[in-house]
Design a protein around this motif. Sequence first.
Motif, PDB file in Angstrom:
ATOM      1  N   LEU A 103       0.826  -1.205   0.000  1.00 41.10           N
ATOM      2  CA  LEU A 103       0.000   0.000   0.000  1.00 41.10           C
ATOM      3  C   LEU A 103       0.861   1.255   0.000  1.00 41.10           C
ATOM      4  N   ALA A 104       1.926   1.251   0.797  1.00 33.02           N
ATOM      5  CA  ALA A 104       2.807   2.415   0.859  1.00 33.02           C
ATOM      6  C   ALA A 104       3.452   2.687  -0.491  1.00 33.02           C
ATOM      7  N   LEU A 105       3.907   1.630  -1.157  1.00 29.51           N
ATOM      8  CA  LEU A 105       4.516   1.807  -2.484  1.00 29.51           C
ATOM      9  C   LEU A 105       3.492   2.326  -3.497  1.00 29.51           C
ATOM     10  N   ALA A 106       2.266   1.801  -3.413  1.00 30.98           N
ATOM     11  CA  ALA A 106       1.239   2.236  -4.362  1.00 30.98           C
ATOM     12  C   ALA A 106       0.842   3.688  -4.135  1.00 30.98           C
ATOM     13  N   LEU A 107       0.693   4.080  -2.859  1.00 28.78           N
ATOM     14  CA  LEU A 107       0.244   5.431  -2.547  1.00 28.78           C
ATOM     15  C   LEU A 107       1.384   6.445  -2.531  1.00 28.78           C
ATOM     16  N   ARG A 112      -3.896   9.212  -8.873  1.00 25.69           N
ATOM     17  CA  ARG A 112      -4.953  10.216  -8.753  1.00 25.69           C
ATOM     18  C   ARG A 112      -5.824   9.898  -7.524  1.00 25.69           C
ATOM     19  N   GLY A 113      -6.044  10.915  -6.702  1.00 29.00           N
ATOM     20  CA  GLY A 113      -6.853  10.736  -5.501  1.00 29.00           C
ATOM     21  C   GLY A 113      -6.142   9.995  -4.392  1.00 29.00           C
ATOM     22  N   ARG A 114      -4.807   9.990  -4.397  1.00 30.48           N
ATOM     23  CA  ARG A 114      -4.074   9.213  -3.396  1.00 30.48           C
ATOM     24  C   ARG A 114      -4.288   9.742  -1.983  1.00 30.48           C
ATOM     25  N   ALA A 115      -4.550  11.058  -1.833  1.00 27.03           N
ATOM     26  CA  ALA A 115      -4.812  11.605  -0.504  1.00 27.03           C
ATOM     27  C   ALA A 115      -6.072  10.994   0.094  1.00 27.03           C
ATOM     28  N   VAL A 116      -7.077  10.788  -0.759  1.00 28.72           N
ATOM     29  CA  VAL A 116      -8.327  10.165  -0.297  1.00 28.72           C
ATOM     30  C   VAL A 116      -8.071   8.720   0.103  1.00 28.72           C
TER      31      VAL A 116
END
Length: 302
Positions: A103-107, A112-116
């Motif tokens: 998850l950390a690598l993906a975010l 787009r919308g990673r803050a959400v």
Amino acid sequence: IAAEPVVQRRRRPPARVRAKYVLTVLVFLLPSLIPLLAFVIGPMISAAWTSLHSWNLIGPMQWVGLDNYAYLLSDPATHQAFLHTVYYIVGYLPLVYVGGLALALALNSRLRGRAVFRGVYFLPVITSWVVVALVWRWLLSPSNGVVNTVLSWVGIEGPGWWADPAWAMPSIILASAWKDLGFVMVILLAGLQTINPDLYEAAELDGTNAWQRFINVVVPGIRPALIVVLTTISIGSLKVFDIVRTMTAGANNTSVLANEMYTQFRSFEAGRSAAFAVILFLLVMPIVIYNAVQLKRQREVR
């Protein structure tokens, strides 16, 4: 011939000045030291003392020495609780560790919308363990749970989940990992953002692939965060209690060490319960020491 330089020794401050300095430091430490003594060190010493007695919480204590430890270490219920705890750790640690890193690598990418997504994945972390356990107990209900209902739509008969001895511990592991993924993600994400972007560019110019960049750039860059996360979730998995007590109450092969400690306390065996607490402390301490040693090595390398 040049004269040798004269080395002047620093004069040691007078005893009065040193005492004033120590007193000043203590004054500033007191706001933290008093709660530490009252709520951490004091109860730890009290638990260690209680573990050497037989006490039903009503009458006076009776000295028994190490009899409580001997009883617990020979009790089959303790052996079963230890095996259940190991089962939980073996299933929980890889799931939450690898999942949180993914998850950390993906975010950390330009999603787009990673803050959400970061907020959504972190929301379970600030949710009570009891609430999480009740939600997952409902989701995994054998009769009318959402998971089994969805499985029935595709012709699959869902298992008994927390009501089935074979599936009860996997149910707890799944719920626990879901709650803690966001915590691991945030810590590792912070570590990823400290890596110098120039290192990625240099690795790409050297013709490395994604896996080689991960091994040679990402892992060394977030190694301190990896150590902290592994230590934290390891200690938490050894002390797991809330979700077990709420979902299964320790039934169906899910009674872990902390639940057995609670069971002894409910049986008015305060001495044995305190001995359980000391045993858990002794199991946790090697993890803490290993973490401290590894972090010190990391600082020396850097």
